[in-house]
Design an enzyme around this catalytic site. Sequence first.
Site, PDB file in Angstrom:
ATOM      1  N   THR A 264       0.811  -1.233   0.000  1.00  0.00           N
ATOM      2  CA  THR A 264       0.000   0.000   0.000  1.00  0.00           C
ATOM      3  C   THR A 264       0.840   1.278   0.000  1.00  0.00           C
ATOM      4  O   THR A 264       1.858   1.356   0.693  1.00  0.00           O
ATOM      5  CB  THR A 264      -0.907  -0.003   1.250  1.00  0.00           C
ATOM      6  OG1 THR A 264      -1.616  -1.239   1.299  1.00  0.00           O
ATOM      7  CG2 THR A 264      -1.887   1.150   1.242  1.00  0.00           C
ATOM      8  N   GLU A 265       0.376   2.254  -0.769  1.00  0.00           N
ATOM      9  CA  GLU A 265       1.000   3.584  -0.755  1.00  0.00           C
ATOM     10  C   GLU A 265      -0.073   4.624  -0.461  1.00  0.00           C
ATOM     11  O   GLU A 265      -1.274   4.331  -0.538  1.00  0.00           O
ATOM     12  CB  GLU A 265       1.654   3.878  -2.112  1.00  0.00           C
ATOM     13  CG  GLU A 265       2.765   2.894  -2.424  1.00  0.00           C
ATOM     14  CD  GLU A 265       3.550   3.243  -3.678  1.00  0.00           C
ATOM     15  OE1 GLU A 265       3.255   4.279  -4.314  1.00  0.00           O
ATOM     16  OE2 GLU A 265       4.456   2.465  -4.010  1.00  0.00           O
TER      17      GLU A 265
ATOM     18  N   GLN B 235     -22.851  -3.802  23.692  1.00  0.00           N
ATOM     19  CA  GLN B 235     -24.224  -3.438  24.074  1.00  0.00           C
ATOM     20  C   GLN B 235     -24.683  -4.262  25.287  1.00  0.00           C
ATOM     21  O   GLN B 235     -25.331  -3.742  26.198  1.00  0.00           O
ATOM     22  CB  GLN B 235     -25.159  -3.675  22.877  1.00  0.00           C
ATOM     23  CG  GLN B 235     -26.547  -3.098  23.043  1.00  0.00           C
ATOM     24  CD  GLN B 235     -26.571  -1.568  23.047  1.00  0.00           C
ATOM     25  OE1 GLN B 235     -25.640  -0.938  22.594  1.00  0.00           O
ATOM     26  NE2 GLN B 235     -27.623  -0.999  23.604  1.00  0.00           N
TER      27      GLN B 235
ATOM     28  N   GLY C  18     -23.254   0.372  29.922  1.00  0.00           N
ATOM     29  CA  GLY C  18     -22.250   1.434  30.108  1.00  0.00           C
ATOM     30  C   GLY C  18     -20.865   0.878  30.411  1.00  0.00           C
ATOM     31  O   GLY C  18     -19.849   1.491  30.062  1.00  0.00           O
TER      32      GLY C  18
ATOM     33  N   GLU D  18      -5.878  -6.032   4.006  1.00  0.00           N
ATOM     34  CA  GLU D  18      -5.810  -7.057   2.954  1.00  0.00           C
ATOM     35  C   GLU D  18      -7.014  -6.985   2.009  1.00  0.00           C
ATOM     36  O   GLU D  18      -7.499  -7.999   1.512  1.00  0.00           O
ATOM     37  CB  GLU D  18      -5.608  -8.462   3.539  1.00  0.00           C
ATOM     38  CG  GLU D  18      -4.293  -8.532   4.307  1.00  0.00           C
ATOM     39  CD  GLU D  18      -3.749  -9.915   4.526  1.00  0.00           C
ATOM     40  OE1 GLU D  18      -4.085 -10.828   3.745  1.00  0.00           O
ATOM     41  OE2 GLU D  18      -2.983 -10.084   5.486  1.00  0.00           O
TER      42      GLU D  18
HETATM   43  C1  LIG Z   1      -3.888  -1.408  10.656  1.00  0.00           C
HETATM   44  C2  LIG Z   1      -3.615  -1.603   9.204  1.00  0.00           C
HETATM   45  C3  LIG Z   1      -2.612  -2.477   8.809  1.00  0.00           C
HETATM   46  C4  LIG Z   1      -2.293  -2.618   7.453  1.00  0.00           C
HETATM   47  N1  LIG Z   1      -1.239  -3.426   7.100  1.00  0.00           N
HETATM   48  C5  LIG Z   1      -0.795  -3.403   5.809  1.00  0.00           C
HETATM   49  C6  LIG Z   1       0.412  -4.089   5.448  1.00  0.00           C
HETATM   50  O1  LIG Z   1       1.060  -4.747   6.267  1.00  0.00           O
HETATM   51  N2  LIG Z   1       0.849  -3.977   4.166  1.00  0.00           N
HETATM   52  C7  LIG Z   1       0.174  -3.262   3.215  1.00  0.00           C
HETATM   53  O2  LIG Z   1       0.638  -3.210   2.078  1.00  0.00           O
HETATM   54  N3  LIG Z   1      -1.001  -2.627   3.530  1.00  0.00           N
HETATM   55  C8  LIG Z   1      -1.489  -2.682   4.793  1.00  0.00           C
HETATM   56  N4  LIG Z   1      -2.650  -2.010   5.125  1.00  0.00           N
HETATM   57  C9  LIG Z   1      -3.344  -1.229   4.105  1.00  0.00           C
HETATM   58  C10 LIG Z   1      -4.693  -1.784   3.693  1.00  0.00           C
HETATM   59  O3  LIG Z   1      -4.527  -2.935   2.929  1.00  0.00           O
HETATM   60  C11 LIG Z   1      -5.413  -0.648   2.949  1.00  0.00           C
HETATM   61  O4  LIG Z   1      -5.759   0.321   3.911  1.00  0.00           O
HETATM   62  C12 LIG Z   1      -6.647  -1.131   2.221  1.00  0.00           C
HETATM   63  O5  LIG Z   1      -6.287  -1.949   1.137  1.00  0.00           O
HETATM   64  C13 LIG Z   1      -7.512   0.032   1.703  1.00  0.00           C
HETATM   65  O6  LIG Z   1      -6.761   0.997   1.042  1.00  0.00           O
HETATM   66  P1  LIG Z   1      -6.958   2.558   1.443  1.00  0.00           P
HETATM   67  O7  LIG Z   1      -6.821   2.641   2.921  1.00  0.00           O
HETATM   68  O8  LIG Z   1      -6.031   3.366   0.613  1.00  0.00           O
HETATM   69  O9  LIG Z   1      -8.448   2.882   1.075  1.00  0.00           O
HETATM   70  P2  LIG Z   1      -9.014   3.313  -0.367  1.00  0.00           P
HETATM   71  O10 LIG Z   1      -8.566   2.351  -1.392  1.00  0.00           O
HETATM   72  O11 LIG Z   1      -8.747   4.750  -0.586  1.00  0.00           O
HETATM   73  O12 LIG Z   1     -10.566   3.096  -0.146  1.00  0.00           O
HETATM   74  C14 LIG Z   1     -11.441   4.072   0.410  1.00  0.00           C
HETATM   75  C15 LIG Z   1     -12.865   3.541   0.298  1.00  0.00           C
HETATM   76  O13 LIG Z   1     -13.222   3.405  -1.097  1.00  0.00           O
HETATM   77  C16 LIG Z   1     -13.637   2.084  -1.343  1.00  0.00           C
HETATM   78  N5  LIG Z   1     -13.209   1.677  -2.696  1.00  0.00           N
HETATM   79  C17 LIG Z   1     -12.005   1.835  -3.274  1.00  0.00           C
HETATM   80  N6  LIG Z   1     -11.999   1.315  -4.504  1.00  0.00           N
HETATM   81  C18 LIG Z   1     -13.235   0.790  -4.710  1.00  0.00           C
HETATM   82  C19 LIG Z   1     -13.866   0.103  -5.799  1.00  0.00           C
HETATM   83  N7  LIG Z   1     -13.212  -0.191  -6.916  1.00  0.00           N
HETATM   84  N8  LIG Z   1     -15.145  -0.279  -5.646  1.00  0.00           N
HETATM   85  C20 LIG Z   1     -15.823  -0.004  -4.505  1.00  0.00           C
HETATM   86  N9  LIG Z   1     -15.288   0.641  -3.457  1.00  0.00           N
HETATM   87  C21 LIG Z   1     -14.012   1.028  -3.549  1.00  0.00           C
HETATM   88  C22 LIG Z   1     -12.944   1.234  -0.276  1.00  0.00           C
HETATM   89  O14 LIG Z   1     -13.594  -0.012  -0.099  1.00  0.00           O
HETATM   90  C23 LIG Z   1     -13.036   2.158   0.926  1.00  0.00           C
HETATM   91  O15 LIG Z   1     -14.302   2.043   1.502  1.00  0.00           O
HETATM   92  C24 LIG Z   1      -3.029  -1.905   6.479  1.00  0.00           C
HETATM   93  C25 LIG Z   1      -4.082  -1.074   6.874  1.00  0.00           C
HETATM   94  C26 LIG Z   1      -4.377  -0.902   8.201  1.00  0.00           C
HETATM   95  C27 LIG Z   1      -5.487   0.037   8.599  1.00  0.00           C
END
Ligand SMILES: Cc1cc2nc3c(=O)[nH]c(=O)nc-3n(C[C@H](O)[C@H](O)[C@H](O)COP(=O)(O)OP(=O)(O)OC[C@H]3O[C@@H](n4cnc5c(N)ncnc54)[C@H](O)[C@@H]3O)c2cc1C
Length: 381
Positions: free
Chosen positions: A126-127, A336, A340, A363
């Site tokens: 992820t970026e 729930q 409280g 993921e």
């Molecule tokens: C605690 C934590 C640990 C993590 N660990 C890792 C890790 O170890 N390595 C790693 O690489 N990543 C990791 N991640 C990243 C994680 O995989 C991403 O946050 C996730 O894939 C979503 O990407 P985003 O946060 O950029 O959301 P976005 O992609 O910006 O999504 C925002 C919203 O838009 C929706 N959306 C986006 N595209 C579509 C579509 N085509 N159709 C319908 N809805 C869509 C999404 O479902 C979401 O509701 C981690 C995240 C968290 C919070």
Amino acid sequence: MEFDFTPEQIQLRKSVREFAEQEIRPNVLHWDENSLFPLGAIKHAGQLGFLGAIFPEDLGGAGLGYIEYAIIIEELARVDPSVGLIVAAHNSLCTNHIFIAGSDEQRRRYIPKLATGEWIGSWSLTESESGSDAAGMRTKAVKDGSCWVINGSKVFTTNAGYADVCVAMAVTDRAASHHGVSAFILENGVPGFRFGKKENKLGMRASATGEVVFTDCRVPESQLLGKPGEGFVDALRILDGGRISIAALAVGTAQGAYEAALKYSLQRQQFGRPISEFQSIQNKLADMATEIDAARLLTYRAGWMKDQGRRVTKESAMAKLFSSEVAVRATNEALQIHGGYGFLKDYPVEKFYRDVKLCTIGEGTSEIQRLVIARQLLKTQ
Ligand SMILES: Cc1cc2nc3c(=O)[nH]c(=O)nc-3n(C[C@H](O)[C@H](O)[C@H](O)COP(=O)(O)OP(=O)(O)OC[C@H]3O[C@@H](n4cnc5c(N)ncnc54)[C@H](O)[C@@H]3O)c2cc1C
């Protein structure tokens, strides 16, 4: 069909539960409140084989399958989902990417140390500008003589700051789109590679989540993981297995919350009787238990199929989607039932309620799981 666990699987569940109760339970709140990465417990988990569950014994692994792996994650999450997440990212993302795509030499160099917990692993896809659309990443690697030079940054990397090894994806041929991303193995301490900002999170606070930064990071060709250009395709295969562990993480979290709610409902008296005698509380408990069981069955089905060497793209997405959404509902109902008191840190449900949300996001979000499932359904027509 066989729905019983083997005696070995029952024994494994007992051992993980004992470890979690003795070494994790007493520290859960302290680690959470202070965002402390539980290094000592993770190292011990490595010695017990939990960090190398799905890897062969000749590479230092426990030689188990995905059913056993799901048992481990479920039992850890039942006590502390953060620990389950650390172990899941280490096993099925970082180490498994090296196991699936690595050369013999890479497997021999990294897997024994990772599988025993001597080293901790992380995995960076992820970026900041590319989450669900992971292939849209900007981090790039350019060939320079016999080396690759990597520039860019990653966000949300689990185990960042504590990992000795990081598997990271970078664009090597932008024109080739999904076949233009390659994976690299980075060792902590390599010049130009560093962990950046550690995130301050709603839940899963004992698991470190942070940035990974590459500044003219020069690595020899030996650090390229898998075929050039196939890093993204391999990442999708890795996620097929990884999602089984997130499903197990959700099941364990839901189970922990359910057990706490059941116990509380028997103890808490209102109107002169335990609240468990009220039908609306019984309905909540019945729904939670039923949904958790269904989630568990989907999770173990996906694990069983994976152990048969079958493709699990659809089944692991179904397990992850259903289990994570069930777990969000179950932790909500568990809170729930506590009234409280569920809002206070004196009871464990408050933390389950915060931790669980990660399961519908990490993921691949629930929306993306539906997309993956629908694609598989339509493909068969
Ligand atoms: C605690 C934590 C640990 C993590 N660990 C890792 C890790 O170890 N390595 C790693 O690489 N990543 C990791 N991640 C990243 C994680 O995989 C991403 O946050 C996730 O894939 C979503 O990407 P985003 O946060 O950029 O959301 P976005 O992609 O910006 O999504 C925002 C919203 O838009 C929706 N959306 C986006 N595209 C579509 C579509 N085509 N159709 C319908 N809805 C869509 C999404 O479902 C979401 O509701 C981690 C995240 C968290 C919070």
